[in-house]
Design an enzyme around this catalytic site. Structure first.
Site, PDB file in Angstrom:
ATOM      1  N   ASP A 142       4.967  61.490  -2.606  1.00 34.83           N
ATOM      2  CA  ASP A 142       5.149  62.559  -1.620  1.00 34.83           C
ATOM      3  C   ASP A 142       6.412  62.363  -0.785  1.00 34.83           C
ATOM      4  O   ASP A 142       7.155  63.324  -0.545  1.00 34.83           O
ATOM      5  CB  ASP A 142       3.907  62.607  -0.726  1.00 34.83           C
ATOM      6  CG  ASP A 142       4.075  63.522   0.465  1.00 34.83           C
ATOM      7  OD1 ASP A 142       3.629  64.677   0.391  1.00 34.83           O
ATOM      8  OD2 ASP A 142       4.657  63.081   1.493  1.00 34.83           O
ATOM      9  N   ALA A 170       3.340  67.245   1.039  1.00 36.20           N
ATOM     10  CA  ALA A 170       3.521  67.843  -0.293  1.00 36.20           C
ATOM     11  C   ALA A 170       2.315  67.561  -1.186  1.00 36.20           C
ATOM     12  O   ALA A 170       1.891  68.425  -1.960  1.00 36.20           O
ATOM     13  CB  ALA A 170       4.797  67.308  -0.940  1.00 36.20           C
ATOM     14  N   ASP A 171       1.763  66.375  -1.097  1.00 33.79           N
ATOM     15  CA  ASP A 171       0.565  66.027  -1.875  1.00 33.79           C
ATOM     16  C   ASP A 171      -0.600  66.950  -1.539  1.00 33.79           C
ATOM     17  O   ASP A 171      -1.268  67.474  -2.421  1.00 33.79           O
ATOM     18  CB  ASP A 171       0.143  64.583  -1.572  1.00 33.79           C
ATOM     19  CG  ASP A 171       0.716  63.581  -2.565  1.00 33.79           C
ATOM     20  OD1 ASP A 171       0.829  63.922  -3.749  1.00 33.79           O
ATOM     21  OD2 ASP A 171       1.029  62.460  -2.140  1.00 33.79           O
ATOM     22  N   ILE A 172      -0.867  67.120  -0.262  1.00 26.45           N
ATOM     23  CA  ILE A 172      -2.029  67.898   0.158  1.00 26.45           C
ATOM     24  C   ILE A 172      -1.850  69.367  -0.178  1.00 26.45           C
ATOM     25  O   ILE A 172      -2.774  70.019  -0.683  1.00 26.45           O
ATOM     26  CB  ILE A 172      -2.325  67.667   1.652  1.00 26.45           C
ATOM     27  CG1 ILE A 172      -2.850  66.237   1.850  1.00 26.45           C
ATOM     28  CG2 ILE A 172      -3.333  68.679   2.179  1.00 26.45           C
ATOM     29  CD1 ILE A 172      -3.049  65.821   3.284  1.00 26.45           C
TER      30      ILE A 172
END
Length: 377
Positions: A142, A170-172
């Site tokens: 991320d 960005a991951d979430i």
């Protein structure tokens, strides 16, 4: 009458680790899907990402993204284990994986191979850069995507260095977009009877959520820059200091600015240079300096009380502790407890469905024997 889980009966095979893929799997589990998480013999990396750790030696990080799942240990270098995972894949409605592009082909667990036996499979691949393009083979996290995707250059003080978000932004977002795509594919499958391959990229997602900042660049071809806690096109919409703490005031329209001025006994809204948002943006510095001097005369509690009474959008800048113990958070029961471990629930609330918060994140391999027994019967 007990409420139903909206995704009850849906089977998910999670071949993912760390955050984006597991976040998608956790939300599907919250919604009632049966999520089987395949882990290597050493487990998901986030099991060791601490402190803090719980009494069972599980990290708070792992607990935050794997609740409601069943854990099965499989060594992909072992033929029997691979066969077991392929059997689970045949029975699944959804597969979530975040291996490197092509990394599952040698195990027969790639989309092309799975589709041959399960044409209705919904197969979601989550990678940093997607299934094609010059960066497709690159590994990453991320933090790298936030750097490359423009958001760090927009975050931080104007004269300071670029900053990442305090969570893996960005991951979430990619996990959430993955669930949207998966649910859409489930709905489409009901009418056309066909599955699909979903290609989710952290980089694509990060670019996609640049939102108005991305649109501004496309219109002007001038790259927006970070402005700290101020807004590029709305004034006042930023942090202010009181004499005992900091607050946010966010006036999204002229009516709210007028309400603010009346609530605080000001006449600024009657001045032409401050009457409209367009003029306030042009005269940002003089207005903000004037407001800040006046706001310093108030306590945080005093000014927020006045602004809330006048329906002016405003709020305290809270720590994580303060946020989770806020009276609104308590009323909404955002924090719940299972077996002595506190967790944050999904923000989704239904009036006709419930969500599944019955199980903690699993211990490594906790359900391996149970799953193998069912496959053999």
């Amino acid at each position: 009458m007990k409420k139903k889980l909206p995704l009850s009966g849906i089977k998910v095979l999670e071949l993912a680790r760390v955050l984006a893929g597991p976040w998608a799997g956790q939300l599907l589990a919250d919604l009632g899907a049966d999520v089987i998480k395949i882990e290597s013999p050493i487990g998901d990396e986030t099991r060791t990402w601490g402190p803090p750790f719980h009494d069972d030696d599980s990290s708070a990080y792992f607990q935050s993204t794997n609740r409601g799942k069943r854990s099965v240990v499989a060594n992909f270098k072992n033929k029997d284990d691979c066969q077991m995972v392929r059997q689970l894949a045949k029975r699944a409605d959804i597969i979530i994986e975040n291996f490197k592009v092509g990394g599952l082909t040698k195990y027969g667990l790639d989309y092309t191979n799975i589709k041959k036996e399960s044409p209705s499979i919904i197969y979601c691949s989550v990678t940093c850069f997607g299934q094609n393009g010059p960066y497709a083979s690159r590994p990453g996290y991320d933090f790298i995507i936030q750097a490359m995707g423009g958001i760090m250059d927009l975050t931080g003080e104007a004269q300071g260095e670029p900053q990442k978000s305090g969570v893996a932004y960005a991951d979430i977002f990619t996990g959430l977009y993955s669930v949207i795509a998966i649910q859409s594919a489930l709905l489409a499958r009901q009418t056309i009877g066909q599955g699909t391959h979903i290609d989710m990229s952290l980089f694509d997602t990060q670019l996609g959520v640049l939102a108005n900042q991305g649109a501004s660049y496309l219109k002007t071809r001038v790259s927006p820059k970070r402005m700290g806690n101020t807004h590029p096109v709305i004034v006042p919409y930023q942090k202010f200091d009181t004499h005992d703490g900091s607050i946010i005031i966010a006036c999204g329209n002229d009516n709210q600015f007028e309400k603010l001025c009346i609530a605080l006994g000001w006449e600024l809204h009657s001045q032409r240079k401050y009457r409209t948002n367009k003029n306030r943006v042009l005269n940002r510095h003089t207005l903000i300096n004037l407001m800040q001097k006046r706001i310093l005369l108030f306590s945080k509690t005093e000014i927020l009380s006045k602004l809330h009474a006048a329906s002016v959008p405003s709020g305290s800048i809270n720590s994580v502790e303060e946020a989770l113990n806020d009276e609104q958070a308590i009323h909404r029961q955002i924090v719940y407890e299972i077996d002595g471990i506190s967790a944050i629930r999904s923000p989704i609330l239904f009036d006709t469905f419930s969500l599944n918060y019955n199980y903690l994140s699993p211990k490594l391999g906790q359900h391996t024997a149970e799953i193998k027994e069912k496959l053999n019967n």
